[in-house]
Design a protein around this motif. Structure first.
Motif, mmCIF file in Angstrom:
data_model
loop_
_atom_site.group_PDB
_atom_site.id
_atom_site.type_symbol
_atom_site.label_atom_id
_atom_site.label_comp_id
_atom_site.label_asym_id
_atom_site.label_seq_id
_atom_site.Cartn_x
_atom_site.Cartn_y
_atom_site.Cartn_z
ATOM 1 N N MET A 81 -3.799 -92.437 -11.441
ATOM 2 C CA MET A 81 -4.123 -91.908 -12.753
ATOM 3 C C MET A 81 -5.536 -92.292 -13.170
ATOM 4 S SD MET A 81 -0.588 -92.360 -14.905
ATOM 5 C CE MET A 81 -1.269 -91.652 -16.368
ATOM 6 N N ILE A 82 -5.988 -93.453 -12.720
ATOM 7 C CA ILE A 82 -7.330 -93.890 -13.096
ATOM 8 C C ILE A 82 -8.385 -93.066 -12.383
ATOM 9 C CG2 ILE A 82 -8.970 -95.807 -12.907
ATOM 10 C CD1 ILE A 82 -6.624 -97.683 -13.431
ATOM 11 N N SER A 83 -8.147 -92.768 -11.109
ATOM 12 C CA SER A 83 -9.167 -92.057 -10.329
ATOM 13 C C SER A 83 -9.036 -90.541 -10.405
ATOM 14 C CB SER A 83 -9.120 -92.503 -8.871
ATOM 15 O OG SER A 83 -7.866 -92.167 -8.307
ATOM 16 N N LEU A 104 0.186 -85.290 -13.451
ATOM 17 C CA LEU A 104 0.815 -86.505 -13.961
ATOM 18 C C LEU A 104 -0.103 -87.215 -14.961
ATOM 19 C CD1 LEU A 104 3.220 -88.528 -13.716
ATOM 20 C CD2 LEU A 104 1.846 -89.702 -11.991
ATOM 21 N N SER A 105 -1.369 -87.322 -14.622
ATOM 22 C CA SER A 105 -2.331 -87.974 -15.515
ATOM 23 C C SER A 105 -2.433 -87.245 -16.836
ATOM 24 C CB SER A 105 -3.711 -88.042 -14.870
ATOM 25 O OG SER A 105 -3.679 -88.803 -13.709
ATOM 26 N N LYS A 128 0.283 -87.778 -23.853
ATOM 27 C CA LYS A 128 1.412 -88.256 -24.659
ATOM 28 C C LYS A 128 1.199 -89.664 -25.201
ATOM 29 C CE LYS A 128 6.370 -88.763 -24.768
ATOM 30 N NZ LYS A 128 7.640 -88.419 -24.175
ATOM 31 N N TYR A 129 0.613 -90.553 -24.402
ATOM 32 C CA TYR A 129 0.561 -91.967 -24.777
ATOM 33 C C TYR A 129 -0.832 -92.519 -25.070
ATOM 34 C CZ TYR A 129 5.407 -92.132 -23.171
ATOM 35 O OH TYR A 129 6.747 -91.916 -23.011
ATOM 36 N N CYS A 130 -1.881 -91.834 -24.697
ATOM 37 C CA CYS A 130 -3.241 -92.377 -24.859
ATOM 38 C C CYS A 130 -4.078 -91.498 -25.777
ATOM 39 C CB CYS A 130 -3.932 -92.511 -23.506
ATOM 40 S SG CYS A 130 -3.133 -93.629 -22.388
ATOM 41 N N TRP A 145 6.648 -94.642 -18.146
ATOM 42 C CA TRP A 145 5.365 -95.069 -18.712
ATOM 43 C C TRP A 145 5.262 -96.594 -18.706
ATOM 44 C CZ3 TRP A 145 0.722 -93.569 -19.124
ATOM 45 C CH2 TRP A 145 -0.167 -94.180 -20.007
ATOM 46 N N ARG A 146 6.353 -97.274 -19.014
ATOM 47 C CA ARG A 146 6.360 -98.738 -18.961
ATOM 48 C C ARG A 146 6.070 -99.227 -17.539
ATOM 49 N NH1 ARG A 146 8.775 -101.260 -23.449
ATOM 50 N NH2 ARG A 146 9.648 -99.754 -24.906
ATOM 51 N N SER A 147 6.619 -98.532 -16.558
ATOM 52 C CA SER A 147 6.379 -98.898 -15.156
ATOM 53 C C SER A 147 4.920 -98.670 -14.774
ATOM 54 C CB SER A 147 7.289 -98.084 -14.230
ATOM 55 O OG SER A 147 8.640 -98.347 -14.504
ATOM 56 N N ILE A 148 4.340 -97.583 -15.251
ATOM 57 C CA ILE A 148 2.928 -97.306 -14.990
ATOM 58 C C ILE A 148 2.063 -98.402 -15.597
ATOM 59 C CG2 ILE A 148 1.012 -95.748 -15.570
ATOM 60 C CD1 ILE A 148 3.066 -93.432 -15.212
ATOM 61 N N LEU A 149 2.382 -98.795 -16.828
ATOM 62 C CA LEU A 149 1.596 -99.846 -17.479
ATOM 63 C C LEU A 149 1.811 -101.207 -16.823
ATOM 64 C CD1 LEU A 149 1.657 -98.923 -21.260
ATOM 65 C CD2 LEU A 149 -0.001 -98.331 -19.491
ATOM 66 N N TRP A 150 2.995 -101.459 -16.277
ATOM 67 C CA TRP A 150 3.228 -102.691 -15.532
ATOM 68 C C TRP A 150 2.316 -102.714 -14.307
ATOM 69 C CZ3 TRP A 150 4.826 -103.633 -10.547
ATOM 70 C CH2 TRP A 150 5.128 -104.965 -10.251
ATOM 71 N N GLY A 151 2.253 -101.596 -13.591
ATOM 72 C CA GLY A 151 1.359 -101.496 -12.438
ATOM 73 C C GLY A 151 -0.100 -101.594 -12.848
ATOM 74 N N ARG A 152 -0.430 -101.018 -13.987
ATOM 75 C CA ARG A 152 -1.795 -101.099 -14.507
ATOM 76 C C ARG A 152 -2.188 -102.542 -14.789
ATOM 77 N NH1 ARG A 152 -2.861 -100.375 -20.434
ATOM 78 N NH2 ARG A 152 -1.298 -102.020 -20.356
#
Length: 99
Positions: free
Chosen positions: A1-3, A9-10, A16-18, A36-43
């Motif tokens: 999602m960052i790149s 998906l991004s 929705k969240y940013c 989304w919580r899982s994505i932020l955990w990975g982030r």
């Protein structure tokens, strides 16, 4: 999602969240989905190993970005950020100096 900010998906999750913050700065809301919580955990895991490369200093905003690892919050200077909102680290680098 960052790149790949243009991926499906991004675009879905970021829209929705940013709304007002970037992916690296957004916090988990109480209504966030488990995905989304899982994505932020990975982030957060990724952030623990991320660091800034100053390079020419054109990308780093010294009073808005958290570019010094030991800082909990970005540098704040009310008068400076109001007068010079687009200041970058490159303005502090003396390119005429031999290292």
């Amino acid at each position: 999602m960052i790149s790949n900010l243009n991926g499906l998906l991004s675009r879905v999750f970021l829209s929705k969240y940013c709304h007002t913050k970037t992916l690296l700065n957004v916090t988990v809301s109480s209504t966030a989905s488990w995905r989304w919580r899982s994505i932020l955990w990975g982030r957060d895991l990724l952030k623990s190993g991320l660091h800034w490369v100053v390079g020419n200093g054109q990308q780093i905003r010294p009073f808005k970005d958290q570019w010094i690892p030991s800082m909990l919050k970005p540098l704040r200077g009310r008068d400076i950020t109001r007068i010079l909102p687009d200041m970058r680290v490159e303005h502090f680098i003396d390119w005429d100096h031999d290292f």
